[in-house]
Design a protein around this motif. Structure first.
Motif, PDB file in Angstrom:
ATOM      1  N   ALA A  35      13.644  19.879   4.814  1.00  0.00           N
ATOM      2  CA  ALA A  35      12.928  18.924   5.779  1.00  0.00           C
ATOM      3  C   ALA A  35      11.593  18.883   5.632  1.00  0.00           C
ATOM      4  CB  ALA A  35      13.153  19.378   7.256  1.00  0.00           C
ATOM      5  N   GLY A  36      10.506  18.132   6.341  1.00  0.00           N
ATOM      6  CA  GLY A  36       9.251  18.161   6.128  1.00  0.00           C
ATOM      7  C   GLY A  36       8.740  17.161   5.294  1.00  0.00           C
ATOM      8  N   GLY A  37       9.741  16.266   4.766  1.00  0.00           N
ATOM      9  CA  GLY A  37       9.209  15.519   3.889  1.00  0.00           C
ATOM     10  C   GLY A  37      10.399  15.007   2.763  1.00  0.00           C
ATOM     11  N   THR A  38      10.005  14.305   1.754  1.00  0.00           N
ATOM     12  CA  THR A  38      10.953  13.824   0.636  1.00  0.00           C
ATOM     13  C   THR A  38      10.718  14.790  -0.493  1.00  0.00           C
ATOM     14  OG1 THR A  38      10.894  11.454   1.556  1.00  0.00           O
ATOM     15  CG2 THR A  38      11.530  11.997  -0.800  1.00  0.00           C
ATOM     16  N   ALA A  39      11.759  15.353  -0.946  1.00  0.00           N
ATOM     17  CA  ALA A  39      11.621  16.319  -2.289  1.00  0.00           C
ATOM     18  C   ALA A  39      11.930  15.433  -3.518  1.00  0.00           C
ATOM     19  CB  ALA A  39      12.681  17.504  -2.350  1.00  0.00           C
ATOM     20  N   ASP A  40      10.781  15.690  -4.296  1.00  0.00           N
ATOM     21  CA  ASP A  40      10.744  14.929  -5.773  1.00  0.00           C
ATOM     22  C   ASP A  40      12.181  15.489  -6.646  1.00  0.00           C
ATOM     23  OD1 ASP A  40       9.434  13.447  -7.555  1.00  0.00           O
ATOM     24  OD2 ASP A  40       9.741  15.108  -8.849  1.00  0.00           O
ATOM     25  N   ARG A  41      12.394  16.861  -6.384  1.00  0.00           N
ATOM     26  CA  ARG A  41      13.689  17.339  -7.012  1.00  0.00           C
ATOM     27  C   ARG A  41      13.721  18.772  -6.220  1.00  0.00           C
ATOM     28  NH1 ARG A  41       9.450  17.592 -10.880  1.00  0.00           N
ATOM     29  NH2 ARG A  41       9.121  19.557 -11.714  1.00  0.00           N
ATOM     30  N   TYR A  42      15.039  19.390  -6.664  1.00  0.00           N
ATOM     31  CA  TYR A  42      15.067  20.820  -6.512  1.00  0.00           C
ATOM     32  C   TYR A  42      15.342  21.595  -7.609  1.00  0.00           C
ATOM     33  CZ  TYR A  42      16.200  19.146  -1.766  1.00  0.00           C
ATOM     34  OH  TYR A  42      15.911  18.411  -0.428  1.00  0.00           O
ATOM     35  N   GLU A  43      15.130  22.894  -7.570  1.00  0.00           N
ATOM     36  CA  GLU A  43      15.008  23.752  -8.676  1.00  0.00           C
ATOM     37  C   GLU A  43      15.953  24.967  -8.284  1.00  0.00           C
ATOM     38  OE1 GLU A  43      10.626  22.024 -10.426  1.00  0.00           O
ATOM     39  OE2 GLU A  43      10.963  24.131 -10.104  1.00  0.00           O
ATOM     40  N   VAL A  44      16.647  25.419  -9.370  1.00  0.00           N
ATOM     41  CA  VAL A  44      17.445  26.620  -9.101  1.00  0.00           C
ATOM     42  C   VAL A  44      16.880  27.771  -9.961  1.00  0.00           C
ATOM     43  CG1 VAL A  44      19.765  27.522  -9.097  1.00  0.00           C
ATOM     44  CG2 VAL A  44      19.721  25.065  -8.626  1.00  0.00           C
ATOM     45  N   TYR A  45      16.422  28.771  -9.511  1.00  0.00           N
ATOM     46  CA  TYR A  45      15.832  30.055 -10.009  1.00  0.00           C
ATOM     47  C   TYR A  45      16.816  31.222  -9.876  1.00  0.00           C
ATOM     48  CZ  TYR A  45      11.393  27.298 -10.356  1.00  0.00           C
ATOM     49  OH  TYR A  45      10.609  26.625 -10.726  1.00  0.00           O
ATOM     50  N   ARG A  46      16.858  32.050 -10.921  1.00  0.00           N
ATOM     51  CA  ARG A  46      17.636  33.306 -10.943  1.00  0.00           C
ATOM     52  C   ARG A  46      16.349  34.310 -10.819  1.00  0.00           C
ATOM     53  NH1 ARG A  46      21.498  33.973 -15.728  1.00  0.00           N
ATOM     54  NH2 ARG A  46      19.496  33.538 -16.791  1.00  0.00           N
ATOM     55  N   SER A  47      16.507  35.237 -10.075  1.00  0.00           N
ATOM     56  CA  SER A  47      15.673  36.379  -9.922  1.00  0.00           C
ATOM     57  C   SER A  47      15.670  37.463 -11.040  1.00  0.00           C
ATOM     58  CB  SER A  47      15.818  37.206  -8.538  1.00  0.00           C
ATOM     59  OG  SER A  47      15.557  36.469  -7.380  1.00  0.00           O
ATOM     60  N   ASP A  48      14.529  37.875 -11.681  1.00  0.00           N
ATOM     61  CA  ASP A  48      14.453  38.697 -12.835  1.00  0.00           C
ATOM     62  C   ASP A  48      13.493  39.800 -12.382  1.00  0.00           C
ATOM     63  OD1 ASP A  48      14.890  40.052 -15.042  1.00  0.00           O
ATOM     64  OD2 ASP A  48      14.177  38.609 -16.157  1.00  0.00           O
ATOM     65  N   GLY A  49      13.634  40.760 -11.859  1.00  0.00           N
ATOM     66  CA  GLY A  49      12.464  41.612 -11.403  1.00  0.00           C
ATOM     67  C   GLY A  49      11.667  40.919 -10.650  1.00  0.00           C
ATOM     68  N   THR A  50      10.300  40.952 -10.882  1.00  0.00           N
ATOM     69  CA  THR A  50       9.218  40.037  -9.969  1.00  0.00           C
ATOM     70  C   THR A  50       8.857  38.795 -10.728  1.00  0.00           C
ATOM     71  OG1 THR A  50       7.564  41.212 -11.339  1.00  0.00           O
ATOM     72  CG2 THR A  50       8.256  42.123  -9.170  1.00  0.00           C
ATOM     73  N   THR A  51       9.897  38.469 -11.439  1.00  0.00           N
ATOM     74  CA  THR A  51       9.889  36.866 -11.654  1.00  0.00           C
ATOM     75  C   THR A  51      11.021  36.096 -11.777  1.00  0.00           C
ATOM     76  OG1 THR A  51      10.923  37.346 -14.086  1.00  0.00           O
ATOM     77  CG2 THR A  51       8.444  37.564 -13.931  1.00  0.00           C
ATOM     78  N   SER A  52      10.789  34.759 -11.553  1.00  0.00           N
ATOM     79  CA  SER A  52      11.860  33.768 -11.328  1.00  0.00           C
ATOM     80  C   SER A  52      11.974  32.728 -12.601  1.00  0.00           C
ATOM     81  CB  SER A  52      11.617  32.821 -10.184  1.00  0.00           C
ATOM     82  OG  SER A  52      11.562  33.898  -8.973  1.00  0.00           O
ATOM     83  N   GLU A  53      13.279  32.781 -12.921  1.00  0.00           N
ATOM     84  CA  GLU A  53      13.717  32.012 -14.292  1.00  0.00           C
ATOM     85  C   GLU A  53      14.302  30.830 -13.678  1.00  0.00           C
ATOM     86  OE1 GLU A  53      16.811  32.383 -18.201  1.00  0.00           O
ATOM     87  OE2 GLU A  53      16.705  33.872 -16.529  1.00  0.00           O
ATOM     88  N   LEU A  54      13.711  29.558 -14.154  1.00  0.00           N
ATOM     89  CA  LEU A  54      14.226  28.477 -13.946  1.00  0.00           C
ATOM     90  C   LEU A  54      15.609  28.158 -14.910  1.00  0.00           C
ATOM     91  CD1 LEU A  54      14.005  25.425 -12.545  1.00  0.00           C
ATOM     92  CD2 LEU A  54      12.699  24.657 -14.560  1.00  0.00           C
ATOM     93  N   LEU A  55      16.719  27.927 -13.868  1.00  0.00           N
ATOM     94  CA  LEU A  55      18.144  27.680 -14.502  1.00  0.00           C
ATOM     95  C   LEU A  55      18.437  26.118 -14.560  1.00  0.00           C
ATOM     96  CD1 LEU A  55      20.204  30.519 -12.667  1.00  0.00           C
ATOM     97  CD2 LEU A  55      19.027  30.441 -15.014  1.00  0.00           C
ATOM     98  N   ALA A  56      17.962  25.385 -13.423  1.00  0.00           N
ATOM     99  CA  ALA A  56      18.559  24.200 -13.348  1.00  0.00           C
ATOM    100  C   ALA A  56      17.746  23.178 -12.517  1.00  0.00           C
ATOM    101  CB  ALA A  56      19.976  23.920 -12.978  1.00  0.00           C
ATOM    102  N   THR A  57      17.359  21.853 -12.582  1.00  0.00           N
ATOM    103  CA  THR A  57      16.730  21.123 -11.634  1.00  0.00           C
ATOM    104  C   THR A  57      17.793  19.882 -10.998  1.00  0.00           C
ATOM    105  OG1 THR A  57      16.006  19.559 -13.518  1.00  0.00           O
ATOM    106  CG2 THR A  57      14.676  21.350 -12.760  1.00  0.00           C
ATOM    107  N   SER A  58      17.512  19.252 -10.017  1.00  0.00           N
ATOM    108  CA  SER A  58      18.493  18.374  -9.613  1.00  0.00           C
ATOM    109  C   SER A  58      17.731  17.411  -8.602  1.00  0.00           C
ATOM    110  CB  SER A  58      19.705  18.967  -8.781  1.00  0.00           C
ATOM    111  OG  SER A  58      20.477  17.953  -8.181  1.00  0.00           O
ATOM    112  N   THR A  59      18.118  16.325  -8.574  1.00  0.00           N
ATOM    113  CA  THR A  59      17.785  15.158  -7.602  1.00  0.00           C
ATOM    114  C   THR A  59      18.599  15.230  -6.321  1.00  0.00           C
ATOM    115  OG1 THR A  59      18.400  13.312  -8.620  1.00  0.00           O
ATOM    116  CG2 THR A  59      16.246  13.881  -9.161  1.00  0.00           C
TER     117      THR A  59
END
Length: 708
Positions: free
Chosen positions: A530-554
């Motif tokens: 909510a709060g506006g229009t999302a350009d896209r969504y991004e799926v991340y996997r947690s890896d310690g203190t970093t986040s790995e991008l797995l996929a994007t979706s509209t």
């Protein structure tokens, strides 16, 4: 196994408990090494967040990842036990102290007393009940401090009807709206496994009998008030009696109880007293809790009860209970458990009374008193502070609210040193708070802070600091959001504003759900931001203190391919706006991949027993392919985050390197016939410190097998 004893404030009977031994961690060596560093006295006297530390050789790196979300802090998060033998539990001074510490849940009537307490006449046959501790008086405290109760329905010497009558009185007659009810306390301590401290008058004391009774209690209680939530007692993996089976049984407490309570219980209860032998060991133990809770979640999931929330309704360290080490342990444990999805952590307890005198590593006197407030009594000629004086553990609980309040989001944080723990919260107002624990009793620790998913305002940040054995929390400001100096044995919280224009107006996407999962693919879906229009969504996997991008979706779902079979991971979904800014992360979702169903080999792995710091397992290997195998090699890897090792084996030869184990046959089982014509069976004994999750991927001569 060591025996822990507790008693109430004056002439109470001894209360006994068995706790699992935990092996020493690398922290002990780190503390010994750190204790030799010079300059400790100066650091203790002058150390404040952001000040230089001339004794530090290089800073500890602290990474905060605001793109990794663990969910929001529930209103029940910061809990505490109250006991009917405590005549101070409802006095105004105590109420004011608990309210000031923002205690959000109070558990009643107190530990093992729950299985001998009768609410109608405020009695506990065989125990002591202090004046002014009846249920209505307790609810007066609950309402005054703005908390919720966790109530123990008497299983050991009570009945489903007595529990239902209590629900009726509380929620129909009085209108209290009491939501959470446990069925019994440590019911597994009823002597069924040879050690008995918990009252259980049932002729059948087995886990099967208890689980079936939970269904009866839940039915009776919900007939009065369908809105109540009923909890069932489990045990944490790696803690007694996990893995133990009585004569004639084929499954331990959890593996018996969980399938039977599915569909009846609304949550599960565990307790944690890790039982470390000294302060150094104790301060490393909260890291074990993550793995133990993950293994418990796996057990629930495998039994079809994965949606059941977990409550940690008793916890304490067993070491230096009234001094700074236990306070550091407490702050670390509360936050570690909450990051693992527990909805309440209830410290044991408000008052408990002294038992034995010792000296903590910082020189403070410890009274072996598990309370957060002094009872004002003595052991011989050594006396506690005045009645209701807060011990350091009280201030540890109070410091939790300096980090975050209910509704704020727990996010990722980690450090490069065993001497420093870090936890972080993205607050509802947009600011970010970081709690830092220095476990070194003698030396300050200088830290360098790094941020992902959050841009701090370079202007001043607020600081809350609880120093070693202090009687208050200091507050100040610092002009440097990227560094801090932590005094010895301290808890420090920095709260930083977000830089102007750095935050997205988009809300976090709705909690994702796994809609499909195979051995190498998984699909998750979510509700939009909510709060506006999302350009896209991004799926991340947690890896310690970093986040790995797995996929994007509209859209509001995504399928991720090329995953590793037999793995468990945590994913978050974030929305990106047109300006390229990411929203806050969604609640986490656990994604599990299976093993290939069409493999040419099959392996079954079965735990056959455990004793807290060790276990036995049986492995069965079958060749389901069309070609016989003569001479085989089976390899598997113990999951990360657990401390497991092979200490003995039979019917095969086993070797271990790191977490990887390789098994080769003995002469009589070296040939595996084609098409499942025969199997090879072998077993091993393992040692564990904390969790001992089963390996999930087995390879036979390099082929990934189907695992059951």
């Amino acid at each position: 196994m060591p025996v822990l004893v507790r008693r109430h404030l004056s002439t109470a009977p001894w209360r006994r408990r068995l706790a699992a031994m935990a092996s020493a961690t690398a922290l002990g060596a780190a503390l010994l090494a750190g204790g030799a560093t010079a300059g400790a006295a100066t650091a203790a006297a002058t150390g404040t967040a952001g000040s230089p530390d001339p004794a530090a050789s290089s800073p500890v790196d602290v990474t905060v990842n605001a793109d990794e979300g663990f969910g929001t802090i529930p209103g029940t998060a910061y809990g505490l036990n109250s006991a009917v033998w405590d005549d101070q539990m409802n006095v105004p001074q105590v109420q004011d102290l608990l309210q000031a510490a923002n205690v959000g849940m109070l558990r009643y009537p107190g530990g093992s007393y729950g299985d001998m307490y009768h609410w109608q006449d405020n009695s506990a046959p065989g125990g002591y009940v202090a004046p002014g501790t009846d249920f209505d008086a307790f609810m007066g405290t609950v309402k005054k401090i703005g908390a919720q109760p966790m109530l123990i329905a008497n299983y050991g010497s009570g009945t489903p009807q007595e529990a239902a009558d209590w629900v009726k009185y509380a929620n129909v007659t009085k209108g209290y709206g009491d939501k959470y009810w446990e069925v019994g306390n440590e019911v597994y301590g009823n002597g069924h496994y040879g050690s008995g401290w918990e009252i259980d008058d049932h002729a059948d004391t087995s886990p099967t009998a208890y689980a079936n009774s939970v269904a009866q209690y839940a039915s009776a209680m919900k007939a009065v008030d369908p809105s109540v939530k009923v909890g069932a007692v489990l045990t944490l993996p790696g803690n007694w009696p996990d893995g133990v089976m009585a004569a004639g049984e084929s499954a331990d407490w959890n593996h018996t109880v969980i399938p039977l309570i599915a569909g009846h219980a609304d949550f599960v209860i565990v307790h944690w007293y890790p039982g470390g032998s000294d302060a150094a060991t104790m301060l490393g133990e909260p890291t074990q809790l993550t793995g133990e809770l993950a293994q418990l979640k796996d057990q629930l999931d495998q039994a079809g009860a994965g949606a059941l929330p977990i409550a940690l309704t008793e916890v304490n360290s067993d070491v230096d209970e009234d001094t700074q080490p236990d306070a550091l342990f407490g702050a670390d444990t509360y936050l570690t458990a909450l990051e693992s999805g527990v909805f309440t952590v209830d410290w044991w307890d408000t008052h408990n009374g002294p038992q034995a005198i010792s000296t903590a590593p910082d020189g403070a006197t410890d009274f072996d008193d598990y309370g957060i407030l002094s009872s004002g009594t003595c052991v011989g000629d050594v006396c506690e502070p005045a009645l209701n004086t807060p011990f350091p553990t009280y201030y540890a609980i109070k410091m939790l609210s300096e980090l975050g309040r209910p509704g704020d989001q727990l996010v990722g944080a980690g450090t490069t040193s065993a001497l420093v723990s870090a936890h972080a919260v993205h607050r509802a107002d947009g600011s970010l708070s970081v709690l830092l624990i220095n476990k070194d009793p003698s030396n300050s620790q200088h830290v360098a802070l790094h941020y992902a998913g959050f841009t701090p305002d370079p202007a001043s940040a607020s600081v809350a600091l609880y120093r070693d054995e202090a009687d208050s929390i200091d507050t100040s400001t610092t002009g440097d959001p990227n560094s801090a100096t932590l005094p010895p044995y301290s808890v420090t919280t920095l709260t930083l504003r977000a830089a102007a224009g750095s935050a997205s107006a988009l809300s976090a996407p709705g909690a994702p759900k796994v809609t499909a999962a195979g051995s190498t693919t998984a699909t998750v879906s979510w509700t939009p931001s909510a709060g506006g229009t999302a350009d896209r969504y991004e799926v991340y996997r947690s890896d310690g203190t970093t986040s790995e991008l797995l996929a994007t979706s509209t859209g509001t779902s995504a399928t991720v391919a090329n995953l590793t079979p037999g793995t468990t991971s945590t994913w978050n979904v974030l929305a990106r706006d047109a300006a390229g800014r990411l929203s806050r992360p969604s609640d986490p979702v656990t994604v599990r991949t299976g093993t290939p169903a069409d493999s040419t080999c099959r392996v079954s792995y079965r735990l056959t027993g455990g004793w807290g710091n060790g276990f036995n397992a049986d492995v069965n290997v079958t060749n389901t392919g069309p070609v016989p195998i003569t001479g085989w090699t089976l390899a598997f890897t113990f999951p990360s985050g657990a401390d497991e090792s092979v200490t003995g084996f039979w019917n095969a030869e086993l070797s271990q390197s790191g977490r990887t184990v390789v098994a080769t046959p003995v002469d009589w089982n070296a040939t595996l016939a084609a098409n499942g014509g025969n199997s090879a069976d072998f077993g091993f004994t393992g040692a564990n410190s904390g969790a001992y999750p089963p390996p999930t991927v087995f390879t036979l001569n390099g082929t990934v097998c189907t695992t059951t």
